[in-house]
Design a protein around this motif. Structure first.
Motif, PDB file in Angstrom:
ATOM      1  N   GLY A 446       0.807  -1.218   0.000  1.00  0.00           N
ATOM      2  CA  GLY A 446       0.000   0.000   0.000  1.00  0.00           C
ATOM      3  C   GLY A 446       0.834   1.260   0.000  1.00  0.00           C
ATOM      4  O   GLY A 446       2.043   1.237   0.269  1.00  0.00           O
ATOM      5  N   ASP A 447       0.186   2.369  -0.299  1.00  0.00           N
ATOM      6  CA  ASP A 447       0.890   3.643  -0.353  1.00  0.00           C
ATOM      7  C   ASP A 447       1.470   4.037   1.003  1.00  0.00           C
ATOM      8  O   ASP A 447       2.534   4.666   1.080  1.00  0.00           O
ATOM      9  N   ALA A 448       0.777   3.685   2.089  1.00  0.00           N
ATOM     10  CA  ALA A 448       1.278   4.048   3.422  1.00  0.00           C
ATOM     11  C   ALA A 448       2.590   3.358   3.745  1.00  0.00           C
ATOM     12  O   ALA A 448       3.363   3.835   4.583  1.00  0.00           O
ATOM     13  N   VAL A 449       2.859   2.231   3.064  1.00  0.00           N
ATOM     14  CA  VAL A 449       4.085   1.474   3.331  1.00  0.00           C
ATOM     15  C   VAL A 449       5.322   2.294   2.999  1.00  0.00           C
ATOM     16  O   VAL A 449       6.399   2.097   3.568  1.00  0.00           O
ATOM     17  N   ALA A 450       5.182   3.246   2.085  1.00  0.00           N
ATOM     18  CA  ALA A 450       6.324   4.079   1.706  1.00  0.00           C
ATOM     19  C   ALA A 450       6.854   4.894   2.875  1.00  0.00           C
ATOM     20  O   ALA A 450       7.979   5.401   2.828  1.00  0.00           O
ATOM     21  N   GLY A 451       6.073   5.037   3.933  1.00  0.00           N
ATOM     22  CA  GLY A 451       6.519   5.773   5.112  1.00  0.00           C
ATOM     23  C   GLY A 451       7.348   4.955   6.061  1.00  0.00           C
ATOM     24  O   GLY A 451       7.739   5.442   7.129  1.00  0.00           O
ATOM     25  N   ALA A 452       7.661   3.702   5.707  1.00  0.00           N
ATOM     26  CA  ALA A 452       8.429   2.831   6.599  1.00  0.00           C
ATOM     27  C   ALA A 452       9.899   3.221   6.625  1.00  0.00           C
ATOM     28  O   ALA A 452      10.388   3.975   5.777  1.00  0.00           O
ATOM     29  N   ASP A 453      10.617   2.671   7.606  1.00  0.00           N
ATOM     30  CA  ASP A 453      12.067   2.839   7.699  1.00  0.00           C
ATOM     31  C   ASP A 453      12.720   1.647   6.991  1.00  0.00           C
ATOM     32  O   ASP A 453      12.675   0.524   7.483  1.00  0.00           O
ATOM     33  N   PHE A 454      13.315   1.886   5.833  1.00  0.00           N
ATOM     34  CA  PHE A 454      13.917   0.810   5.041  1.00  0.00           C
ATOM     35  C   PHE A 454      15.429   0.713   5.254  1.00  0.00           C
ATOM     36  O   PHE A 454      16.103  -0.013   4.533  1.00  0.00           O
ATOM     37  N   SER A 455      15.949   1.412   6.258  1.00  0.00           N
ATOM     38  CA  SER A 455      17.398   1.429   6.458  1.00  0.00           C
ATOM     39  C   SER A 455      17.935   0.075   6.914  1.00  0.00           C
ATOM     40  O   SER A 455      19.126  -0.216   6.739  1.00  0.00           O
ATOM     41  N   ARG A 456      17.079  -0.772   7.510  1.00  0.00           N
ATOM     42  CA  ARG A 456      17.530  -2.076   8.017  1.00  0.00           C
ATOM     43  C   ARG A 456      17.011  -3.233   7.167  1.00  0.00           C
ATOM     44  O   ARG A 456      17.120  -4.389   7.565  1.00  0.00           O
ATOM     45  N   SER A 457      16.442  -2.929   5.999  1.00  0.00           N
ATOM     46  CA  SER A 457      15.907  -3.994   5.148  1.00  0.00           C
ATOM     47  C   SER A 457      16.707  -4.090   3.851  1.00  0.00           C
ATOM     48  O   SER A 457      17.435  -3.169   3.476  1.00  0.00           O
ATOM     49  N   GLN A 458      16.555  -5.220   3.177  1.00  0.00           N
ATOM     50  CA  GLN A 458      17.244  -5.470   1.925  1.00  0.00           C
ATOM     51  C   GLN A 458      16.263  -5.334   0.769  1.00  0.00           C
ATOM     52  O   GLN A 458      15.080  -5.682   0.910  1.00  0.00           O
ATOM     53  N   PRO A 459      16.716  -4.878  -0.396  1.00  0.00           N
ATOM     54  CA  PRO A 459      15.817  -4.808  -1.548  1.00  0.00           C
ATOM     55  C   PRO A 459      15.415  -6.196  -2.016  1.00  0.00           C
ATOM     56  O   PRO A 459      16.238  -7.109  -2.047  1.00  0.00           O
TER      57      PRO A 459
END
Length: 473
Positions: A446-459
């Motif tokens: 969802g669009d709200a997911v873009a507000g997450a912190d992706f600094s600790r995740s992998q593409p």
């Protein structure tokens, strides 16, 4: 992991030898005064305060020079002379006689450690730090001592007066445990704390008579949360400690199952994709059977019992059998996954609704209601998401959801061994090929997911990219 096993020594009437003249020996004797051991102080020139303690309590004194034979017959030996070499000699003599010994401030010469002690005799709480943090142990002792009522020992002695009668009259198992649980809190404990022992005995007698009636079993449908022990609710933890039987799903980690009573029966009834140890009908029958035996049963489910937990079928079976039951909610995996990503599941002006789905209803030509909600801006949390990732992505994109819509993926949400991935709806079908993801997988779209912190995740596609841009109206 502990390197020492906590235990209590039986010392009533047994000789405990303390060697030394100064502060260390004084401290050990003062601690031993909490017991009914026969203390023998081997001291030739005790300091004034130590001599006064020995005289005040008529403690036996032996003034002989040390020879190995002096330890013979002791149950425990404390070497507290303040002289390291002398203390080691005493410990070696004790070990030669197979007597546990303790040399002050010499861990290699300690067969046991003296704990910080909270004394509510006959109740005792010992706090140990394996010698690495005695000050911390004392701080913990002070906190526990402050919280426990001074009447706890009297309550324990009252319980001892009733133990043989309870053993005769109240059957083992849930009935007896419920009796003691009620005994140690509520009116009886209140009466003891007020010093009204006659009232406490009246209450205990009435409670015992009531406990002779056969106990009706009860089933608790308990949510274990996403699997981290510290995300279990306090109520769930208490019920695990009270349960006779724990009937648990395959996805509930062993560490959570182990939080139950040591002697509780544990029955796995797990259902994983393609492998069911028991059918739902068999589980229903098992819960009814155990409750009819008078057992307190915890049906332990991953996440929340009412979210994809098939609790409705179990509740219906229990109602039909007139078995009392209770629902204990747990943290569902979607919430734990969102917390792992610091992800707002709803966001003002972006997403005002939230959908929980397994995605397994993507069959036929009709688009499910949840998919239509996704098109209107709802955040969609897909449980068991790895195996349905491709069909979810394809149907949503075919229906018109933008292929660059952000997705967040969490394996083992809420646990220490979690794994975080992020990508777009177009990349989501690649999730099915990620066979290394063996734990439960949650997908959030969802669009709200873009507000997450992706600094600790992998593409998801294995190529680092800029974090998604938060969409705003």
């Amino acid at each position: 992991m502990l390197s020492h096993f906590p235990a209590f020594f039986r010392v009533a009437g047994q000789v405990v030898a303390v060697f030394g003249d100064g502060d260390e020996a004084y401290a050990k004797v003062r601690l031993l005064r909490n017991t009914s051991a026969r203390i023998v102080a081997f001291t030739q020139n005790p300091m004034a305060s130590y001599a006064a303690l020995l005289a005040r309590h008529a403690i036996e004194i032996d003034r002989r020079d040390f020879v190995p034979d002096l330890v013979r017959g002791a149950t425990l030996v404390f070497a507290a002379t303040g002289e390291a070499e002398r203390d080691r000699t005493i410990v070696q003599a004790a070990r030669a006689e197979r007597i546990p010994a303790n040399a002050v401030d010499q861990p290699d010469y300690c067969d046991f450690y003296t704990p910080a002690l909270v004394n509510r005799a006959p109740i005792a709480i010992a706090i140990g730090s394996e010698g690495v943090g005695p000050v911390l142990a004392q701080m913990i002792r002070a906190e526990i001592d402050r919280r426990l009522p001074r009447s706890l020992g009297r309550l324990g002695r009252l319980a001892e007066d009733y133990r043989s009668a309870v053993d005769r009259l109240i059957p083992r198992g849930v009935s007896r445990r419920l009796f003691w649980r009620s005994f140690f809190k509520g009116d009886i404990a209140d009466a003891v704390e007020k010093g009204d022992m006659a009232e406490a005995r009246r209450g205990a007698t009435l409670l015992m008579l009531a406990g002779t009636r056969r106990s009706v079993g009860r089933v608790f449908l308990v949510g274990a949360g996403p699997g981290a022990e510290d995300l279990l609710t306090l109520r769930a933890h208490r019920l695990l400690m009270e349960a006779d039987v724990i009937v648990h799903d395959a996805l509930v980690p062993q560490a959570v199952i182990d939080m139950g009573r040591r002697d509780a029966t544990r029955i796995p009834v797990g259902k994983r994709k393609g492998c069911h140890s028991k059918s739902q009908s068999e589980i229903n029958d098992l819960l009814v059977e155990l409750a009819r035996e008078g057992k307190r049963v915890v049906r332990l489910k991953s996440g929340d019992p009412l979210v994809f937990g098939r609790a409705a079928e179990e509740m219906a079976a229990l109602r039909d059998a007139e078995i009392p039951y209770e629902i204990v909610p747990g943290i569902t995996s979607a919430l734990a996954a969102a917390a792992d990503f610091e992800l707002p599941l709803t966001l003002r002006g972006v997403a005002s609704s939230l959908v929980f789905t397994t995605g397994h209803d993507l069959t036929g030509d009709i688009l499910p209601d949840w998919a239509r909600l996704a098109l209107s801006g709802a955040t969609v949390a897909v449980y068991m998401g790895r195996t349905v990732a491709a069909s979810v992505a394809e149907r949503l994109m075919a229906a018109g959801l933008a292929e660059d819509t952000t997705v967040a993926i969490v394996e083992n949400a809420g646990r220490q061994d979690k794994r975080l991935l992020h990508g777009t709806l177009k990349e989501l079908p690649g999730l099915e090929a990620r066979v290394e993801l063996t734990g439960p997988v949650m997908v959030i779209i969802g669009d709200a997911v873009a507000g997450a912190d992706f600094s600790r995740s992998q593409p998801l596609n294995g190529v680092a990219s800029e974090a998604p841009v938060l969409l705003r109206n």
